[in-house]
Design a protein around this motif. Structure first.
Motif, PDB file in Angstrom:
ATOM      1  N   MET A 132       0.846  -1.171   0.000  1.00  0.00           N
ATOM      2  CA  MET A 132       0.000   0.000   0.000  1.00  0.00           C
ATOM      3  C   MET A 132       0.892   1.235   0.000  1.00  0.00           C
ATOM      4  SD  MET A 132      -3.154   0.340   2.601  1.00  0.00           S
ATOM      5  CE  MET A 132      -3.918  -1.204   2.861  1.00  0.00           C
ATOM      6  N   ASN A 133       1.088   1.817  -1.144  1.00  0.00           N
ATOM      7  CA  ASN A 133       1.940   2.990  -1.206  1.00  0.00           C
ATOM      8  C   ASN A 133       1.279   4.165  -1.892  1.00  0.00           C
ATOM      9  OD1 ASN A 133       4.151   1.898   0.136  1.00  0.00           O
ATOM     10  ND2 ASN A 133       4.843   0.863  -1.719  1.00  0.00           N
ATOM     11  N   SER A 134       0.001   4.108  -2.133  1.00  0.00           N
ATOM     12  CA  SER A 134      -0.646   5.214  -2.808  1.00  0.00           C
ATOM     13  C   SER A 134      -1.314   6.115  -1.782  1.00  0.00           C
ATOM     14  CB  SER A 134      -1.632   4.700  -3.844  1.00  0.00           C
ATOM     15  OG  SER A 134      -2.645   3.964  -3.224  1.00  0.00           O
ATOM     16  N   SER A 135      -1.946   7.170  -2.292  1.00  0.00           N
ATOM     17  CA  SER A 135      -2.615   8.105  -1.400  1.00  0.00           C
ATOM     18  C   SER A 135      -3.836   8.689  -2.087  1.00  0.00           C
ATOM     19  CB  SER A 135      -1.649   9.219  -0.980  1.00  0.00           C
ATOM     20  OG  SER A 135      -1.234   9.955  -2.112  1.00  0.00           O
ATOM     21  N   LYS A 136      -4.680   9.302  -1.292  1.00  0.00           N
ATOM     22  CA  LYS A 136      -5.877   9.973  -1.775  1.00  0.00           C
ATOM     23  C   LYS A 136      -5.745  11.449  -1.423  1.00  0.00           C
ATOM     24  CE  LYS A 136      -7.650   5.801  -2.376  1.00  0.00           C
ATOM     25  NZ  LYS A 136      -6.499   4.988  -2.674  1.00  0.00           N
ATOM     26  N   GLN A 137      -6.181  12.302  -2.319  1.00  0.00           N
ATOM     27  CA  GLN A 137      -6.102  13.742  -2.071  1.00  0.00           C
ATOM     28  C   GLN A 137      -7.456  14.263  -1.624  1.00  0.00           C
ATOM     29  OE1 GLN A 137      -4.119  16.063  -5.032  1.00  0.00           O
ATOM     30  NE2 GLN A 137      -4.999  17.966  -4.309  1.00  0.00           N
ATOM     31  N   ILE A 138      -7.436  15.097  -0.592  1.00  0.00           N
ATOM     32  CA  ILE A 138      -8.647  15.781  -0.145  1.00  0.00           C
ATOM     33  C   ILE A 138      -8.336  17.266  -0.069  1.00  0.00           C
ATOM     34  CG2 ILE A 138      -9.475  13.768   1.139  1.00  0.00           C
ATOM     35  CD1 ILE A 138      -8.715  15.268   3.733  1.00  0.00           C
ATOM     36  N   THR A 139      -9.386  18.076  -0.047  1.00  0.00           N
ATOM     37  CA  THR A 139      -9.234  19.522   0.058  1.00  0.00           C
ATOM     38  C   THR A 139     -10.039  20.006   1.248  1.00  0.00           C
ATOM     39  OG1 THR A 139      -9.000  19.682  -2.332  1.00  0.00           O
ATOM     40  CG2 THR A 139      -9.484  21.724  -1.154  1.00  0.00           C
ATOM     41  N   ILE A 140      -9.382  20.749   2.117  1.00  0.00           N
ATOM     42  CA  ILE A 140     -10.034  21.313   3.292  1.00  0.00           C
ATOM     43  C   ILE A 140      -9.803  22.812   3.262  1.00  0.00           C
ATOM     44  CG2 ILE A 140     -10.140  21.368   5.810  1.00  0.00           C
ATOM     45  CD1 ILE A 140      -8.986  18.488   5.753  1.00  0.00           C
ATOM     46  N   ASP A 141     -10.888  23.562   3.221  1.00  0.00           N
ATOM     47  CA  ASP A 141     -10.811  25.022   3.161  1.00  0.00           C
ATOM     48  C   ASP A 141      -9.839  25.500   2.091  1.00  0.00           C
ATOM     49  OD1 ASP A 141     -12.711  25.357   5.182  1.00  0.00           O
ATOM     50  OD2 ASP A 141     -11.182  25.269   6.757  1.00  0.00           O
ATOM     51  N   GLY A 142      -9.887  24.870   0.929  1.00  0.00           N
ATOM     52  CA  GLY A 142      -9.055  25.274  -0.198  1.00  0.00           C
ATOM     53  C   GLY A 142      -7.634  24.747  -0.178  1.00  0.00           C
ATOM     54  N   GLN A 143      -7.235  24.058   0.875  1.00  0.00           N
ATOM     55  CA  GLN A 143      -5.881  23.520   0.967  1.00  0.00           C
ATOM     56  C   GLN A 143      -5.906  22.013   0.713  1.00  0.00           C
ATOM     57  OE1 GLN A 143      -3.732  24.618   4.478  1.00  0.00           O
ATOM     58  NE2 GLN A 143      -2.020  23.288   4.029  1.00  0.00           N
ATOM     59  N   ALA A 144      -4.998  21.552  -0.142  1.00  0.00           N
ATOM     60  CA  ALA A 144      -4.933  20.138  -0.496  1.00  0.00           C
ATOM     61  C   ALA A 144      -4.094  19.363   0.515  1.00  0.00           C
ATOM     62  CB  ALA A 144      -4.349  19.969  -1.897  1.00  0.00           C
ATOM     63  N   TYR A 145      -4.550  18.159   0.824  1.00  0.00           N
ATOM     64  CA  TYR A 145      -3.831  17.254   1.718  1.00  0.00           C
ATOM     65  C   TYR A 145      -3.783  15.885   1.058  1.00  0.00           C
ATOM     66  CZ  TYR A 145      -4.561  20.678   5.452  1.00  0.00           C
ATOM     67  OH  TYR A 145      -4.567  21.808   6.210  1.00  0.00           O
ATOM     68  N   GLU A 146      -2.677  15.190   1.236  1.00  0.00           N
ATOM     69  CA  GLU A 146      -2.530  13.808   0.774  1.00  0.00           C
ATOM     70  C   GLU A 146      -2.699  12.893   1.981  1.00  0.00           C
ATOM     71  OE1 GLU A 146      -1.832  12.509  -2.344  1.00  0.00           O
ATOM     72  OE2 GLU A 146      -2.027  14.513  -3.209  1.00  0.00           O
ATOM     73  N   LEU A 147      -3.617  11.956   1.877  1.00  0.00           N
ATOM     74  CA  LEU A 147      -3.797  10.955   2.923  1.00  0.00           C
ATOM     75  C   LEU A 147      -3.311   9.627   2.365  1.00  0.00           C
ATOM     76  CD1 LEU A 147      -7.365  11.852   4.249  1.00  0.00           C
ATOM     77  CD2 LEU A 147      -5.144  12.568   5.143  1.00  0.00           C
ATOM     78  N   SER A 148      -2.298   9.067   2.999  1.00  0.00           N
ATOM     79  CA  SER A 148      -1.746   7.802   2.524  1.00  0.00           C
ATOM     80  C   SER A 148      -2.753   6.680   2.739  1.00  0.00           C
ATOM     81  CB  SER A 148      -0.447   7.474   3.270  1.00  0.00           C
ATOM     82  OG  SER A 148      -0.726   7.151   4.620  1.00  0.00           O
TER      83      SER A 148
END
Length: 154
Positions: free
Chosen positions: A1-17
């Motif tokens: 498991m080495n991928s991630s999902k991207q989410i956006t919170i208040d306009g800022q992007a975060y990568e969640l592994s």
């Protein structure tokens, strides 16, 4: 498991592994949702059954988990979990890693109503990239938002 999902919170992007998201599913399946749901896990690793699934019951919730399951528990990587309501098995469904990421995003962006303390726990975990602060109650909220778009139980 080495991928991630991207989410956006208040306009800022975060990568969640995937490891982050898998940890949330693990906490939910192994205790967070146990008061309302039976869980069946699709996982990878030696602790999974022959079909890659592992069912949980009350015997899984012991004081010293490592004593019962040994170090093999560290090898489990949760890909998806099916949560079926104990009082109505027609309620529930399967939540995968993308569903967990989507639920976290909805909670963090205040699109789903959860207690402010739960939202703060989830936000801190996302910002720090560390899922270990997401406790059973927060994981339960994530699952319920992922499955039902709102908190139905508890």
């Amino acid at each position: 498991m080495n991928s991630s999902k991207q989410i956006t919170i208040d306009g800022q992007a975060y990568e969640l592994s995937d490891e982050f998201l898998s940890r949330v599913l693990q906490v939910a399946a192994e205790g967070g949702c146990s008061y309302w749901a039976d869980a069946s896990v699709e996982s990878e690793g030696d602790a999974a059954g022959p079909d890659g699934a592992r069912d949980f019951d009350v015997s899984d919730y012991v004081e010293d988990d490592a004593e019962v399951h040994g170090d093999e528990r560290e090898d489990i990587e949760y890909q998806a979990v099916s949560f079926l309501a104990q009082d109505d098995p027609a309620q529930g469904g399967t939540l995968d890693l993308q569903g967990v990421a989507d639920a976290i995003e909805r909670i963090a962006n205040e699109e789903a109503e959860v207690a402010p303390a739960i939202r703060a726990i989830i936000l801190a975990a996302v910002e720090e990239g560390d899922p270990t602060d997401i406790d059973a109650e927060a994981a339960d909220c994530i699952v319920q938002v992922g499955l039902f778009d709102e908190i139905v139980y508890g």
